[in-house]
Write a protein that holds these residues in place. Structure first.
Motif, PDB file in Angstrom:
ATOM      1  N   MET A 125      -3.813   7.074  -4.214  1.00 54.16           N
ATOM      2  CA  MET A 125      -3.770   8.462  -3.642  1.00 54.16           C
ATOM      3  C   MET A 125      -5.135   9.229  -3.957  1.00 54.16           C
ATOM      4  SD  MET A 125      -1.440   9.617  -1.879  1.00 54.16           S
ATOM      5  CE  MET A 125      -1.212  11.138  -0.736  1.00 54.16           C
ATOM      6  N   ARG A 126      -5.859   8.970  -4.846  1.00 51.57           N
ATOM      7  CA  ARG A 126      -7.015   9.544  -5.243  1.00 51.57           C
ATOM      8  C   ARG A 126      -8.290   9.102  -4.268  1.00 51.57           C
ATOM      9  NH1 ARG A 126     -10.555   7.318 -10.281  1.00 51.57           N
ATOM     10  NH2 ARG A 126     -11.025   5.859  -8.722  1.00 51.57           N
ATOM     11  N   GLN A 127      -8.305   7.847  -3.705  1.00 46.67           N
ATOM     12  CA  GLN A 127      -9.120   7.238  -2.830  1.00 46.67           C
ATOM     13  C   GLN A 127      -8.729   7.821  -1.451  1.00 46.67           C
ATOM     14  OE1 GLN A 127      -8.144   3.100  -4.159  1.00 46.67           O
ATOM     15  NE2 GLN A 127     -10.286   2.725  -3.493  1.00 46.67           N
ATOM     16  N   MET A 128      -7.445   7.886  -1.170  1.00 45.21           N
ATOM     17  CA  MET A 128      -6.943   8.456   0.046  1.00 45.21           C
ATOM     18  C   MET A 128      -7.400   9.881   0.157  1.00 45.21           C
ATOM     19  SD  MET A 128      -3.175   8.109   1.882  1.00 45.21           S
ATOM     20  CE  MET A 128      -3.053   8.188   3.431  1.00 45.21           C
ATOM     21  N   SER A 139     -11.300  14.123   2.198  1.00 45.85           N
ATOM     22  CA  SER A 139     -12.457  15.239   1.862  1.00 45.85           C
ATOM     23  C   SER A 139     -13.565  15.013   2.444  1.00 45.85           C
ATOM     24  CB  SER A 139     -12.535  15.255   0.375  1.00 45.85           C
ATOM     25  OG  SER A 139     -11.417  15.538  -0.302  1.00 45.85           O
ATOM     26  N   ALA A 140     -13.920  13.884   2.910  1.00 44.32           N
ATOM     27  CA  ALA A 140     -15.230  13.706   3.691  1.00 44.32           C
ATOM     28  C   ALA A 140     -15.352  14.430   4.899  1.00 44.32           C
ATOM     29  CB  ALA A 140     -15.552  12.422   3.779  1.00 44.32           C
ATOM     30  N   GLU A 196       0.903  -1.056   0.019  1.00 41.81           N
ATOM     31  CA  GLU A 196      -0.123   0.065  -0.026  1.00 41.81           C
ATOM     32  C   GLU A 196       0.773   1.365  -0.103  1.00 41.81           C
ATOM     33  OE1 GLU A 196      -2.696   2.405  -0.581  1.00 41.81           O
ATOM     34  OE2 GLU A 196      -3.592   0.490  -0.110  1.00 41.81           O
ATOM     35  N   ALA A 197       2.027   1.281   0.917  1.00 40.85           N
ATOM     36  CA  ALA A 197       2.658   2.368   0.830  1.00 40.85           C
ATOM     37  C   ALA A 197       3.604   2.641  -0.372  1.00 40.85           C
ATOM     38  CB  ALA A 197       3.657   2.426   2.174  1.00 40.85           C
ATOM     39  N   LEU A 198       3.768   1.598  -1.013  1.00 39.39           N
ATOM     40  CA  LEU A 198       4.835   1.637  -2.231  1.00 39.39           C
ATOM     41  C   LEU A 198       3.860   2.045  -3.446  1.00 39.39           C
ATOM     42  CD1 LEU A 198       7.280   1.174  -4.000  1.00 39.39           C
ATOM     43  CD2 LEU A 198       6.371  -1.034  -4.272  1.00 39.39           C
ATOM     44  N   ARG A 199       2.531   1.913  -3.199  1.00 42.30           N
ATOM     45  CA  ARG A 199       1.509   2.520  -4.409  1.00 42.30           C
ATOM     46  C   ARG A 199       1.398   3.832  -4.339  1.00 42.30           C
ATOM     47  NH1 ARG A 199      -4.495   0.818  -6.256  1.00 42.30           N
ATOM     48  NH2 ARG A 199      -4.700   2.777  -7.882  1.00 42.30           N
ATOM     49  N   LEU A 200       1.077   4.193  -2.889  1.00 46.69           N
ATOM     50  CA  LEU A 200       0.933   5.622  -2.695  1.00 46.69           C
ATOM     51  C   LEU A 200       2.199   6.519  -2.987  1.00 46.69           C
ATOM     52  CD1 LEU A 200      -0.837   5.227   0.602  1.00 46.69           C
ATOM     53  CD2 LEU A 200      -1.787   5.835  -1.715  1.00 46.69           C
ATOM     54  N   PHE A 255      -7.911  16.643  -8.676  1.00 43.45           N
ATOM     55  CA  PHE A 255      -6.643  17.278  -7.929  1.00 43.45           C
ATOM     56  C   PHE A 255      -5.645  16.078  -7.481  1.00 43.45           C
ATOM     57  CE2 PHE A 255      -4.234  18.561  -4.000  1.00 43.45           C
ATOM     58  CZ  PHE A 255      -3.795  19.858  -4.431  1.00 43.45           C
ATOM     59  N   ALA A 256      -6.141  15.095  -7.241  1.00 44.97           N
ATOM     60  CA  ALA A 256      -5.220  13.927  -6.948  1.00 44.97           C
ATOM     61  C   ALA A 256      -4.408  13.703  -8.240  1.00 44.97           C
ATOM     62  CB  ALA A 256      -5.900  12.892  -6.368  1.00 44.97           C
TER      63      ALA A 256
END
Length: 600
Positions: free
Chosen positions: A427-430, A435-436, A153-157, A402-403
């Motif tokens: 990152m888009r999902q994060m 934003s919620a 997960e960290a690697l993808r971000l 924006f992401a």
């Protein structure tokens, strides 16, 4: 392993199965009275502390009734006394940058906290049997034989953003304590709590009707108070000066507050395309500072690569770390503390991304089929930037667009194996999840600023400066990130940040009170480094060796064929792919040095 972060003193305290260690960069009370680990007078609490509490003298006066005598003039002792009196709530009273941990010998509880904006780092490992923490992850692996498995997960971000956002760290065994959080460790395990949150602060629409001078006076008072509080030091102090809005404002206030000439520092380059030293020189001459500039060739920065690779012991792609390392090296020859202008862009709208997000605001209110048609039409335009814009327009909402605009991967496709992509989040999902927590109907430009303040600022820009400055045992302070100023900026409506194509409108007007407009007004430049040219020139053979290493790629969830196709695209000049390529190279370099169990 952390001696450069604290060259002045070291200490270790142990008892039973508990140990606390500290390396000290002495700023306040440089005598042995400020030695750490520090034990409270009653022997109950033991602390290790990194950072500065700028309001410690006010807290010391407030605590006078509960402390008989003070044994030092350090802020560390005040943190101990504040925890003894207020417990977990002590952090809500601290104005400063900090990462600290306090062990309660009676209750057998560890309390640790990180400052609101994430200026100071805090990495930790927590399992059922063992808990450890440090300012850098390499120290955790030096303490114990932890597994070094990569966190997918960290690697993808990281490959999407160029940094690893908290709470993740690149290795599964390690986490980051997020900004504005504290944690508790006891027999029940590890628990995290958020103690401060700017995400839900609503812009005050009534401020749109306030006179500009009234708002400027208020902002002036806040920034002056913040700068002044950060001038307390028992060692020499100065400021980084780029000649831009933020650093010039900080230096301008310092010159009015201090009775002596302020020492300022910048790096110049012989190559005019990268040099902004002349702008800093103009500001310094106007303010009358004791200005120091070191002029280098841009390629001289390549010599800092070994230090970069060692000190950034988590993959980090931001190449502006090189000039920050160079200016920190210069400053440390003269001072031990330097103030910077970090945070002004994220709080007051300095990056062009925010203006782009605002221009797209009405677009994302259109029906889906209309948006899809416009995106397709834009994509037919010949220039590549229009194809990128078309891709951004296909995102479902403003935060996702924006992401995409902030991503270093853009439209290159995934270099990760497909199965890793399928089981990790983007990152888009994060960004969308974060934003919620924002107020309803928050302008897209404001959303972008808050997302940057949550993620990009602490895990990219502030980490960059912390590591680069502490490499040379230099403390960097950030007056534009004071909590009162952050909260005020969140209330300030967007119209006072972006106006008529002008970025940082109100902060810019404030800077004009200290430095004339004709000196400050110029295009935003920043610390640029020609990574694209380096990869085709002095670093080409190094990069090719890394990217063609089949043995290295066999241990990683990266598609080497896709990576080599990107390399060919870049090296032949068909398209500039250097942000993503540099991030991949920095990860490969990290893995070779720190990432595998074989490297332990």
């Amino acid at each position: 392993m952390l001696s450069k972060r604290g060259p002045d003193d070291s200490g270790v305290w142990t008892e039973g199965g508990v140990g606390l260690g500290h390396r000290r960069l002495a700023i306040l009370d440089v005598t042995q009275a400020g030695h750490q680990p520090m034990v409270s007078p009653d022997g109950r609490h033991v602390i290790v502390f990194n950072g500065e509490i700028y309001n410690f003298l006010a807290l010391r006066r407030e605590l006078a009734g509960t402390v008989d005598t003070w044994s030092s003039s350090s802020d560390t002792e005040v943190v101990l006394a504040a925890y003894a009196k207020w417990g977990h709530d002590c952090v809500s009273r601290f104005h400063g940058m900090f990462a600290f941990a306090i062990w309660d010998r009676w209750e057998k509880v560890l309390f640790a906290a990180r400052d609101r904006m994430g200026v100071k780092p805090f990495y930790y490992h927590g399992s059922a049997a063992y808990f450890s923490f440090a300012s850098r992850p390499r120290a955790l692996f030096g303490l114990a034989n932890l597994r070094r498995d990569i966190d997918e997960e960290a690697l993808r971000l990281y490959l999407e953003s160029g940094y690893v956002p908290a709470p993740y760290a690149i290795q599964k065994a390690v986490r980051k304590l997020p900004p504005a959080h504290y944690l508790l460790v006891d027999q029940k395990g590890v628990r995290l709590e958020r103690y401060w949150d700017f995400r839900s602060i609503k812009p005050e629409t009534s401020w749109n009707d306030r006179p500009e001078e009234e708002l400027l006076d208020e902002l002036d008072q806040l920034v002056c108070r913040s700068v002044q509080s950060r001038l307390i030091s028992d060692v020499p102090l100065g400021a980084f000066l780029s000649g831009g809005i933020d650093s010039s404002l900080v230096a301008g206030i310092m010159t009015r507050v201090l009775s002596h000439r302020v020492k300022t520092f910048t790096i110049g380059f012989y190559e005019k395309d990268y040099d902004e030293s002349r702008h800093a020189q103009n500001v310094a001459e106007y303010l009358g500072t004791d200005h120091h500039c070191e002029t280098l060739r841009v390629d001289d920065l390549v010599g800092l690569l070994p230090d970069f690779q060692k000190e950034y012991d988590e993959p980090f792609f931001d190449s502006s770390a090189f000039p920050v390392m160079a200016v920190s090296r210069l400053a440390r020859k003269h001072v031990t503390v330097s103030l910077s202008g970090d945070g002004g862009d994220e709080l007051f709208g300095g990056y062009h991304y925010y203006q782009i997000a605002e221009k797209l605001r009405h677009f994302f209110r259109l029906p889906g089929f209309v948006r899809a048609g416009v995106a397709s039409l834009v994509g037919t335009l010949p220039q590549h930037r229009f194809r990128l814009l078309s891709r951004a327009l296909r995102e479902p909402d403003a935060s996702s667009a924006f992401a995409f605009s902030r991503s270093i991967a853009k439209d290159f496709g995934h270099v990760l194996h497909r199965d890793v992509v399928d089981r990790t989040k983007s990152m888009r999902q994060m960004f969308s999840e974060a934003s919620a927590a924002f107020p309803a109907d928050l302008h897209p430009g404001e959303q972008g600023m808050r997302l940057d303040a949550l993620y990009t600022l602490p895990d990219d820009y502030l980490q960059k400066v912390d590591v680069a400055s502490m490499l040379f045992s230099l403390e960097s302070r950030d007056p534009l990130l004071d909590q009162d100023l952050v909260e005020w900026a969140m209330k300030l409506p967007l119209e006072w940040k972006l106006r008529g194509g002008t970025s940082k409108y109100l902060l810019r007007k404030l800077a004009y009170r200290y430095v004339p407009r004709q000196i400050l007004d110029r295009p935003k430049q920043g610390f640029g480094v020609p990574i694209d040219l380096w990869l085709r020139g002095p670093l080409r053979s190094w990069a090719e060796e890394r990217l063609h290493d089949k043995g290295l790629f066999s241990k990683l969830p990266l598609d080497q064929d896709v990576v080599l196709a990107l390399w060919e695209m870049h090296s032949l000049g068909r398209r500039n792919v250097h942000p993503l390529l540099w991030a991949i190279l920095m990860f490969l370099n990290f893995f070779d040095a720190y990432g595998s169990d074989a490297a332990a």
